[in-house]
Design a protein around this motif. Structure first.
Motif, PDB file in Angstrom:
ATOM      1  N   GLU A 106       0.808  -1.217   0.000  1.00 40.55           N
ATOM      2  CA  GLU A 106       0.000   0.000   0.000  1.00 40.55           C
ATOM      3  C   GLU A 106       0.839   1.264   0.000  1.00 40.55           C
ATOM      4  N   TYR A 107       1.907   1.281   0.789  1.00 41.51           N
ATOM      5  CA  TYR A 107       2.614   2.535   1.014  1.00 41.51           C
ATOM      6  C   TYR A 107       3.843   2.728   0.137  1.00 41.51           C
ATOM      7  N   VAL A 108       4.367   1.652  -0.456  1.00 39.69           N
ATOM      8  CA  VAL A 108       5.531   1.781  -1.329  1.00 39.69           C
ATOM      9  C   VAL A 108       5.141   1.542  -2.777  1.00 39.69           C
ATOM     10  N   THR A 109       4.507   0.411  -3.049  1.00 40.69           N
ATOM     11  CA  THR A 109       4.243   0.030  -4.432  1.00 40.69           C
ATOM     12  C   THR A 109       3.085   0.801  -5.038  1.00 40.69           C
ATOM     13  N   HIS A 110       1.958   0.804  -4.370  1.00 34.47           N
ATOM     14  CA  HIS A 110       0.755   1.389  -4.971  1.00 34.47           C
ATOM     15  C   HIS A 110       0.324   2.706  -4.346  1.00 34.47           C
ATOM     16  N   ARG A 111       0.916   3.089  -3.235  1.00 38.36           N
ATOM     17  CA  ARG A 111       0.643   4.372  -2.593  1.00 38.36           C
ATOM     18  C   ARG A 111      -0.860   4.611  -2.415  1.00 38.36           C
ATOM     19  N   LYS A 112      -1.524   3.602  -1.876  1.00 41.90           N
ATOM     20  CA  LYS A 112      -2.950   3.653  -1.546  1.00 41.90           C
ATOM     21  C   LYS A 112      -3.851   3.800  -2.773  1.00 41.90           C
ATOM     22  N   SER A 113      -3.357   3.396  -3.947  1.00 41.23           N
ATOM     23  CA  SER A 113      -4.167   3.543  -5.157  1.00 41.23           C
ATOM     24  C   SER A 113      -5.007   2.308  -5.464  1.00 41.23           C
ATOM     25  N   LEU A 114      -4.794   1.201  -4.752  1.00 47.58           N
ATOM     26  CA  LEU A 114      -5.520  -0.036  -4.996  1.00 47.58           C
ATOM     27  C   LEU A 114      -6.631  -0.230  -3.977  1.00 47.58           C
ATOM     28  N   HIS A 115      -7.677  -0.913  -4.419  1.00 48.23           N
ATOM     29  CA  HIS A 115      -8.727  -1.313  -3.488  1.00 48.23           C
ATOM     30  C   HIS A 115      -8.151  -2.341  -2.521  1.00 48.23           C
ATOM     31  N   ARG A 116      -8.669  -2.339  -1.298  1.00 51.37           N
ATOM     32  CA  ARG A 116      -8.130  -3.238  -0.267  1.00 51.37           C
ATOM     33  C   ARG A 116      -8.183  -4.705  -0.679  1.00 51.37           C
ATOM     34  N   SER A 117      -9.204  -5.111  -1.416  1.00 49.64           N
ATOM     35  CA  SER A 117      -9.299  -6.507  -1.850  1.00 49.64           C
ATOM     36  C   SER A 117      -8.191  -6.857  -2.828  1.00 49.64           C
ATOM     37  N   ASP A 118      -7.785  -5.896  -3.662  1.00 43.97           N
ATOM     38  CA  ASP A 118      -6.685  -6.136  -4.599  1.00 43.97           C
ATOM     39  C   ASP A 118      -5.361  -6.251  -3.857  1.00 43.97           C
ATOM     40  N   VAL A 119      -5.179  -5.423  -2.839  1.00 43.06           N
ATOM     41  CA  VAL A 119      -3.972  -5.512  -2.017  1.00 43.06           C
ATOM     42  C   VAL A 119      -3.899  -6.877  -1.343  1.00 43.06           C
TER      43      VAL A 119
END
Length: 242
Positions: A106-119
């Protein structure tokens, strides 16, 4: 830089009057496997701390894919593709394994841009990739030493690195567990990740590395193919023993 993924140019690091690194230069190509050996106190961990950004340098420069990252903090370097493990795994004890992986996702790769289910789906996939599939909801406290090492590796992989730096990832493991970790690392390398590995287990270094660098007293004592390094008289005298 000659097209190197990583270039370390004449890096020096001092702690008061103690010289931890003295004009160290090296390169790592994309997809390469580099082993780093040397006696305790030779500067191995200081070197990777400087590369990763948790330590600043006193002189010299560090380049990633032709860009000067010498002054960038560790989190900026992580987002550019440098990830590392630590000698002592310190997972988030109150989180499940999947939640431990979700943090860098969440914080390095996608920077909160993904939905939680995708994470969550990506976290499960990474755990399966390193042999912890089916343990996503487990607590780190339930893990064996080798599985803690795998979790540490998984957290580094979650940042999608181009360069992965491993600081004694096999310390304390049995021979069978070392072989298990080697198989995982070689598979990751086949996917295109360049890997720099600090390790004291020479069997692992010999099997894993394409090139080996031996440090002593903050300087490069020798470098070359694994077979050359173990035959080097200075390496035998300083590190391997006669």
């Amino acid at each position: 830089m000659n097209g190197a993924l990583l270039a370390v140019n004449a890096v020096s690091k001092l702690f008061g009057g103690f010289v931890a690194l003295a004009d160290v230069s090296l390169t790592v190509r994309s997809g390469e496997r580099l082993g780093i050996i040397g006696p305790n106190g030779s500067g191995k961990s200081t070197l990777i701390n400087c590369i990763g950004g948790s330590l600043g340098t006193d002189s010299g420069s560090i380049w990633l894919s032709g860009a000067d990252v010498t002054l960038l903090p560790a989190h900026r370097r992580a987002r550019l593709g440098i990830a590392r493990t630590f000698q002592v795994p310190r997972p988030f004890a109150s989180m499940t394994l999947a939640e431990n992986i979700a943090v860098p996702l969440e914080y390095v790769t996608h920077r909160k841009s993904l939905h939680r289910s995708d994470v969550a789906a990506q976290a499960h996939a990474i755990l399966a990739q390193i042999g912890l599939g089916g343990r996503a909801d487990a607590s780190p406290a339930s893990l064996t030493q080798v599985d803690l090492r795998k979790l540490e590796l998984a957290r580094a992989l979650a940042s999608r690195p181009r360069l992965l730096i491993l600081d004694e990832v096999m310390a304390g493991l049995s021979a069978i567990e070392v072989d298990e970790m080697l198989a995982i690392l070689l598979a990751l390398n086949r996917e295109g990740i360049a890997i720099v590995m600090i390790e004291h287990i020479m069997r692992a270094i010999m099997r894993f590395s394409e090139r080996v660098i031996c440090l002593d007293a903050g300087r490069i004592l020798a470098h070359g193919a694994p077979a050359q390094i173990v035959e080097d008289r200075d390496v035998q005298r300083i590190y391997l023993g006669d």
